[in-house]
Design a protein around this motif. Structure first.
Motif, PDB file in Angstrom:
ATOM      1  N   GLY A 133     -10.613 -37.784  17.265  1.00 35.90           N
ATOM      2  CA  GLY A 133      -9.398 -37.796  17.606  1.00 35.90           C
ATOM      3  C   GLY A 133      -8.604 -38.983  16.371  1.00 35.90           C
ATOM      4  N   GLU A 134      -9.283 -40.021  16.062  1.00 33.03           N
ATOM      5  CA  GLU A 134      -8.690 -40.721  14.951  1.00 33.03           C
ATOM      6  C   GLU A 134      -8.555 -39.847  13.528  1.00 33.03           C
ATOM      7  N   LEU A 135      -9.633 -39.059  13.252  1.00 35.85           N
ATOM      8  CA  LEU A 135      -9.400 -38.330  12.126  1.00 35.85           C
ATOM      9  C   LEU A 135      -8.480 -37.213  12.207  1.00 35.85           C
ATOM     10  N   LEU A 136      -8.194 -36.748  13.325  1.00 38.63           N
ATOM     11  CA  LEU A 136      -7.104 -35.937  13.662  1.00 38.63           C
ATOM     12  C   LEU A 136      -5.758 -36.346  13.495  1.00 38.63           C
ATOM     13  N   GLY A 137      -5.562 -37.876  13.327  1.00 38.78           N
ATOM     14  CA  GLY A 137      -4.316 -38.441  13.176  1.00 38.78           C
ATOM     15  C   GLY A 137      -3.565 -38.874  14.782  1.00 38.78           C
ATOM     16  N   PHE A 138      -4.542 -38.804  15.885  1.00 39.35           N
ATOM     17  CA  PHE A 138      -4.065 -39.333  16.970  1.00 39.35           C
ATOM     18  C   PHE A 138      -4.171 -40.907  17.469  1.00 39.35           C
ATOM     19  N   SER A 139      -3.200 -41.597  17.728  1.00 41.97           N
ATOM     20  CA  SER A 139      -3.363 -42.714  18.209  1.00 41.97           C
ATOM     21  C   SER A 139      -3.852 -42.797  19.623  1.00 41.97           C
ATOM     22  N   TYR A 140      -4.351 -43.937  20.176  1.00 37.12           N
ATOM     23  CA  TYR A 140      -4.737 -43.959  21.548  1.00 37.12           C
ATOM     24  C   TYR A 140      -3.507 -43.844  22.401  1.00 37.12           C
ATOM     25  N   SER A 141      -2.486 -44.256  22.240  1.00 34.02           N
ATOM     26  CA  SER A 141      -1.265 -44.160  23.140  1.00 34.02           C
ATOM     27  C   SER A 141      -0.793 -42.308  22.975  1.00 34.02           C
ATOM     28  N   ASP A 142      -1.065 -41.819  21.899  1.00 34.10           N
ATOM     29  CA  ASP A 142      -0.907 -40.495  21.921  1.00 34.10           C
ATOM     30  C   ASP A 142      -1.750 -39.535  22.904  1.00 34.10           C
ATOM     31  N   VAL A 143      -3.076 -39.958  22.817  1.00 29.24           N
ATOM     32  CA  VAL A 143      -4.017 -39.317  23.698  1.00 29.24           C
ATOM     33  C   VAL A 143      -3.719 -39.745  25.103  1.00 29.24           C
ATOM     34  N   VAL A 144      -3.392 -41.015  25.410  1.00 33.22           N
ATOM     35  CA  VAL A 144      -3.141 -41.231  26.855  1.00 33.22           C
ATOM     36  C   VAL A 144      -1.933 -40.664  27.769  1.00 33.22           C
ATOM     37  N   ASN A 145      -1.052 -40.502  26.659  1.00 31.43           N
ATOM     38  CA  ASN A 145       0.408 -39.759  27.117  1.00 31.43           C
ATOM     39  C   ASN A 145       0.121 -38.332  27.157  1.00 31.43           C
ATOM     40  N   ALA A 146      -0.814 -37.728  26.368  1.00 24.59           N
ATOM     41  CA  ALA A 146      -1.124 -36.126  26.481  1.00 24.59           C
ATOM     42  C   ALA A 146      -2.138 -36.308  27.703  1.00 24.59           C
ATOM     43  N   TYR A 147      -2.810 -36.879  27.810  1.00 20.45           N
ATOM     44  CA  TYR A 147      -3.755 -36.863  29.004  1.00 20.45           C
ATOM     45  C   TYR A 147      -2.912 -36.973  30.364  1.00 20.45           C
ATOM     46  N   PHE A 148      -1.880 -37.914  30.524  1.00 21.09           N
ATOM     47  CA  PHE A 148      -1.192 -37.904  31.709  1.00 21.09           C
ATOM     48  C   PHE A 148      -0.502 -36.462  31.792  1.00 21.09           C
ATOM     49  N   SER A 149      -0.086 -35.985  31.001  1.00 19.11           N
ATOM     50  CA  SER A 149       0.885 -34.615  30.755  1.00 19.11           C
ATOM     51  C   SER A 149      -0.156 -33.435  31.331  1.00 19.11           C
ATOM     52  N   LYS A 150      -1.170 -33.548  30.568  1.00 21.79           N
ATOM     53  CA  LYS A 150      -2.245 -32.390  30.886  1.00 21.79           C
ATOM     54  C   LYS A 150      -2.920 -32.466  32.404  1.00 21.79           C
ATOM     55  N   ASN A 151      -2.942 -33.700  33.060  1.00 18.14           N
ATOM     56  CA  ASN A 151      -3.419 -34.115  34.337  1.00 18.14           C
ATOM     57  C   ASN A 151      -2.508 -33.386  35.297  1.00 18.14           C
ATOM     58  N   GLU A 152      -1.131 -33.624  34.924  1.00 12.77           N
ATOM     59  CA  GLU A 152      -0.213 -32.947  36.004  1.00 12.77           C
ATOM     60  C   GLU A 152      -0.395 -31.490  35.936  1.00 12.77           C
ATOM     61  N   VAL A 153      -0.469 -31.048  34.728  1.00 13.21           N
ATOM     62  CA  VAL A 153      -0.744 -29.490  34.532  1.00 13.21           C
ATOM     63  C   VAL A 153      -1.912 -29.087  35.356  1.00 13.21           C
ATOM     64  N   ASN A 154      -3.022 -29.760  35.271  1.00 11.99           N
ATOM     65  CA  ASN A 154      -4.131 -29.249  35.829  1.00 11.99           C
ATOM     66  C   ASN A 154      -4.244 -29.243  37.533  1.00 11.99           C
ATOM     67  N   TYR A 155      -3.154 -30.053  38.055  1.00 15.87           N
ATOM     68  CA  TYR A 155      -3.154 -30.100  39.250  1.00 15.87           C
ATOM     69  C   TYR A 155      -2.250 -28.898  39.712  1.00 15.87           C
ATOM     70  N   GLN A 156      -1.153 -28.764  38.859  1.00 12.02           N
ATOM     71  CA  GLN A 156      -0.128 -27.735  39.250  1.00 12.02           C
ATOM     72  C   GLN A 156      -1.091 -26.376  39.205  1.00 12.02           C
ATOM     73  N   ARG A 157      -1.789 -26.300  38.150  1.00 14.39           N
ATOM     74  CA  ARG A 157      -2.629 -24.800  38.098  1.00 14.39           C
ATOM     75  C   ARG A 157      -3.796 -24.629  39.178  1.00 14.39           C
ATOM     76  N   GLN A 158      -4.263 -25.839  39.706  1.00 10.31           N
ATOM     77  CA  GLN A 158      -4.920 -25.693  40.948  1.00 10.31           C
ATOM     78  C   GLN A 158      -4.382 -25.279  42.069  1.00 10.31           C
ATOM     79  N   GLN A 159      -3.037 -25.871  42.224  1.00  6.95           N
ATOM     80  CA  GLN A 159      -2.029 -25.500  43.570  1.00  6.95           C
ATOM     81  C   GLN A 159      -1.671 -24.094  43.513  1.00  6.95           C
ATOM     82  N   GLU A 160      -1.837 -23.607  42.043  1.00 10.62           N
ATOM     83  CA  GLU A 160      -1.125 -22.056  41.757  1.00 10.62           C
ATOM     84  C   GLU A 160      -2.717 -21.029  41.837  1.00 10.62           C
ATOM     85  N   GLY A 161      -3.490 -21.668  42.075  1.00 12.13           N
ATOM     86  CA  GLY A 161      -4.604 -20.627  42.097  1.00 12.13           C
ATOM     87  C   GLY A 161      -5.121 -20.298  40.878  1.00 12.13           C
ATOM     88  N   TYR A 162      -5.044 -21.108  40.012  1.00 13.08           N
ATOM     89  CA  TYR A 162      -5.616 -20.981  38.434  1.00 13.08           C
ATOM     90  C   TYR A 162      -7.156 -20.600  38.374  1.00 13.08           C
TER      91      TYR A 162
END
Length: 162
Positions: A133-162
């Motif tokens: 992640g560091e080599l790709l230029g991501f800060s710790y906060s970049d990763v955390v914020n993206a994790y939060f967003s994707k976690n929401e998406v993953n719940y949505q997908r589960q509720q939609e029968g993904y």
């Protein structure tokens, strides 16, 4: 933000998925390992770091970050599977600066973890992944914020029968 908050969120998502899909007492480690390998491949593909024959540039940073976080979901989930309750990310002295080489190290770390599901193999994988992640230029906060967003998406997908 502490990585242990992400671990807690992953535990909740895993519980939800297992309950919704009748997987409560199933051994999911092999499936999660394979899923992680696939996600790492998707991440590598978006970076195009290994595509020496191509002039096409890497995907946008946000696309690469989302793929990185997809892999992190499975890494955290694997930690939970082996009983990890808390993670302490430590400073590392990794000297690898080549992204392709780091991908290969991560694949080896996954293989090592698969052969022996233990905490030291897991921590090695986790630390190598964050170094990528560091080599790709991501800060710790970049990763955390993206994790939060994707976690929401993953719940949505589960509720939609993904």
């Amino acid at each position: 933000m502490d990585i242990n908050k992400l671990l807690e969120m992953q535990a909740e998502l895993d519980r939800y998925i297992e309950e919704e899909n009748g997987l409560k007492d199933k051994d999911l480690i092999p499936k999660k390992v394979l899923a992680l390998l696939v996600e790492i491949g998707e991440l590598a593909n978006e970076t195009r770091a290994f595509k020496f024959w191509s002039k096409k540039p890497a995907s946008e940073k946000q696309v690469i970050l989302e793929e990185f976080v997809d892999g992190l979901h499975f890494i955290l989930s694997l930690g939970l599977e082996i009983g990890i309750k808390q993670i302490n990310l430590k400073e590392t002295n990794f000297t690898v600066e080549d992204i392709t080489e780091q991908f290969l190290i991560i694949y080896k770390s996954i293989h090592d973890f698969q052969e022996k599901y233990d905490v030291s193999k897991y921590q090695s994988l986790l630390h190598h992944y964050f170094h990528l992640g560091e080599l790709l230029g991501f800060s710790y906060s970049d990763v955390v914020n993206a994790y939060f967003s994707k976690n929401e998406v993953n719940y949505q997908r589960q509720q939609e029968g993904y």
